[in-house]
Design a protein around this motif. Structure first.
Motif, PDB file in Angstrom:
ATOM      1  N   ARG A   7       0.833  -1.205   0.000  1.00 56.01           N
ATOM      2  CA  ARG A   7       0.000   0.000   0.000  1.00 56.01           C
ATOM      3  C   ARG A   7       0.868   1.256   0.000  1.00 56.01           C
ATOM      4  NH1 ARG A   7      -3.031  -3.171   3.615  1.00 56.01           N
ATOM      5  NH2 ARG A   7      -2.118  -2.109   5.424  1.00 56.01           N
ATOM      6  N   VAL A  49      -8.404   8.477  -7.439  1.00 59.13           N
ATOM      7  CA  VAL A  49      -9.460   7.558  -6.996  1.00 59.13           C
ATOM      8  C   VAL A  49      -8.843   6.270  -6.456  1.00 59.13           C
ATOM      9  CG1 VAL A  49     -11.380   6.113  -7.769  1.00 59.13           C
ATOM     10  CG2 VAL A  49     -11.240   8.508  -8.490  1.00 59.13           C
ATOM     11  N   CYS A  50      -7.835   5.763  -7.157  1.00 65.09           N
ATOM     12  CA  CYS A  50      -7.170   4.537  -6.693  1.00 65.09           C
ATOM     13  C   CYS A  50      -6.501   4.739  -5.337  1.00 65.09           C
ATOM     14  CB  CYS A  50      -6.125   4.093  -7.722  1.00 65.09           C
ATOM     15  SG  CYS A  50      -6.835   3.424  -9.230  1.00 65.09           S
ATOM     16  N   LEU A  52      -7.497   6.723  -2.986  1.00 61.59           N
ATOM     17  CA  LEU A  52      -8.515   6.825  -1.944  1.00 61.59           C
ATOM     18  C   LEU A  52      -9.261   5.517  -1.716  1.00 61.59           C
ATOM     19  CD1 LEU A  52      -9.951  10.343  -2.885  1.00 61.59           C
ATOM     20  CD2 LEU A  52      -8.297   9.781  -1.095  1.00 61.59           C
ATOM     21  N   TRP A  53      -9.189   4.609  -2.708  1.00 58.49           N
ATOM     22  CA  TRP A  53      -9.881   3.338  -2.590  1.00 58.49           C
ATOM     23  C   TRP A  53      -9.066   2.384  -1.710  1.00 58.49           C
ATOM     24  CZ3 TRP A  53     -13.858   3.543  -6.566  1.00 58.49           C
ATOM     25  CH2 TRP A  53     -14.881   2.594  -6.368  1.00 58.49           C
ATOM     26  N   GLY A  54      -9.669   1.403  -1.200  1.00 55.98           N
ATOM     27  CA  GLY A  54      -8.967   0.452  -0.341  1.00 55.98           C
ATOM     28  C   GLY A  54      -8.825  -0.915  -0.969  1.00 55.98           C
ATOM     29  N   ILE A  57      -8.427  -3.229  -4.912  1.00 54.55           N
ATOM     30  CA  ILE A  57      -8.757  -2.290  -5.992  1.00 54.55           C
ATOM     31  C   ILE A  57      -7.658  -1.237  -6.134  1.00 54.55           C
ATOM     32  CG2 ILE A  57     -10.377  -0.507  -6.723  1.00 54.55           C
ATOM     33  CD1 ILE A  57     -12.606  -2.113  -5.529  1.00 54.55           C
ATOM     34  N   ARG A  58      -7.079  -0.812  -4.991  1.00 50.49           N
ATOM     35  CA  ARG A  58      -6.018   0.189  -5.041  1.00 50.49           C
ATOM     36  C   ARG A  58      -4.818  -0.334  -5.828  1.00 50.49           C
ATOM     37  NH1 ARG A  58      -3.644   3.580  -0.205  1.00 50.49           N
ATOM     38  NH2 ARG A  58      -5.582   2.866   0.711  1.00 50.49           N
TER      39      ARG A  58
END
Length: 321
Positions: A7, A49-50, A52-54, A57-58
């Motif tokens: 991450r 967007v990626c 902020l996504w978890g 999907i990120r």
């Protein structure tokens, strides 16, 4: 732990890619303009967007977006068939037959102002055995740290051929320094009469221009001139991107000269206003005076209201060291 590292890496990569992709698309040559501008806005938004996504999907989103961007960027081809600004519309060409270099489309514009000029070109043959010298030109247009750097080749019959490595700008774009870091300009070798290439800088743009005679072995001068001619010919069929960091006016000279990498990476290459001092330290300029004195003597001083005429080359060398 591995998930946190993934991450963190994804966040760092996407954070870097946000501004880079925006600039790369904005300064790209994509047509129509609405598509270029749309990609400059939307692609970074997708990265955001990626971020902020978890979860998966990120990682998946970042990987897809980066693969898509680099797949385009690394295969985006330079071209010769664009609608060019007038001064870059006609490229020179060159071929060598024995000891004779045939150079075509030598630029020889007559300027009223920087943007108001009469286009003219000529062809000429140069005897390699009459190559008698090479001069370094530095033209300052943005303070002391930044200068445009190019070479002029002299022949014993009194002729000069100036060659400048520049950005090839499209007619639809204004000049941008930042654009040179991306796929925006093709590489262009302006091959011109000194009256044009140096004269437009001293007499029309009123730039501060210095002319230094390089002290090189005749064999080195000949090899460098032939290298320039070979590149001029190659660019007619194999265009290349200009890059402010890696393929610019100064690095191009060092590349053509086969300079060692430690010289190509010298800070004075990036800050091109100090290129002449680098040449001095390397022993390529006259050492009878210190560099400050040599620089002062090498400044081209033109009378007020001068315009480059047929005697321009002779005039700028009067009283030069």
């Amino acid at each position: 732990m591995r998930g946190k590292a993934g991450r963190w890496f994804c966040s760092l990569a996407c954070g870097v890619m946000l501004p880079f992709t925006a600039a790369a698309f904005w300064y790209s040559t994509i047509l129509p303009d609405w598509l270029r501008i749309g990609l400059a806005l939307l692609f970074p938004a997708f990265f955001l967007v990626c971020l902020l996504w978890g979860g998966k999907i990120r990682l998946t989103g970042c990987a897809i977006l980066m693969a898509g961007f680099w797949g385009w960027y690394l295969t985006d081809p330079p071209r010769n068939d664009r609608i060019w600004a007038g001064e870059y519309a006609v490229p020179a060409d060159a071929r060598v037959d024995g000891t004779i270099a045939h150079v075509s489309h030598i630029r020889n514009f007559t300027y009223k102002t920087e943007t108001d000029y009469k286009s003219a070109y000529y062809d000429a043959d140069y005897d390699l055995d009459r190559l008698s010298g090479m001069d370094l030109v530095t033209s300052y247009w943005a303070g002391d740290a930044i200068a445009h750097v190019f070479l002029s080749f002299s022949f014993s019959d009194g002729r000069h051929l100036a060659i400048s490595i520049e950005t090839r700008r499209q007619k639809r774009f204004s000049y941008s320094t930042i654009a040179g870091f991306f796929h925006h300009y093709e590489l262009f070798y302006v091959t011109a009469d000194e009256r044009d290439l140096i004269g437009v800088r001293t007499d029309i743009r009123k730039e501060r221009v210095y002319l230094y005679h390089l002290q090189l072995a005749p064999a080195t001068e000949r090899r460098l001139f032939l290298s320039y001619l070979a590149e001029i010919h190659a660019l007619n069929t194999q265009p290349r991107w200009y890059n402010t960091l890696t393929d610019n006016c100064t690095t191009g000279i060092l590349q053509r000269a086969d300079a060692r990498w430690r010289y190509r990476l010298d800070w004075r290459v990036l800050l091109s206003g100090y290129t002449a001092s680098l040449a001095y330290d390397l022993g390529f300029l006259d050492h009878r005076d210190n560099f400050a004195t040599l620089q002062n003597m090498s400044l081209i001083r033109r009378p007020e209201g001068s315009r480059p005429d047929a005697d321009y080359s002779r005039e700028i060398w009067e009283n030069r060291p």
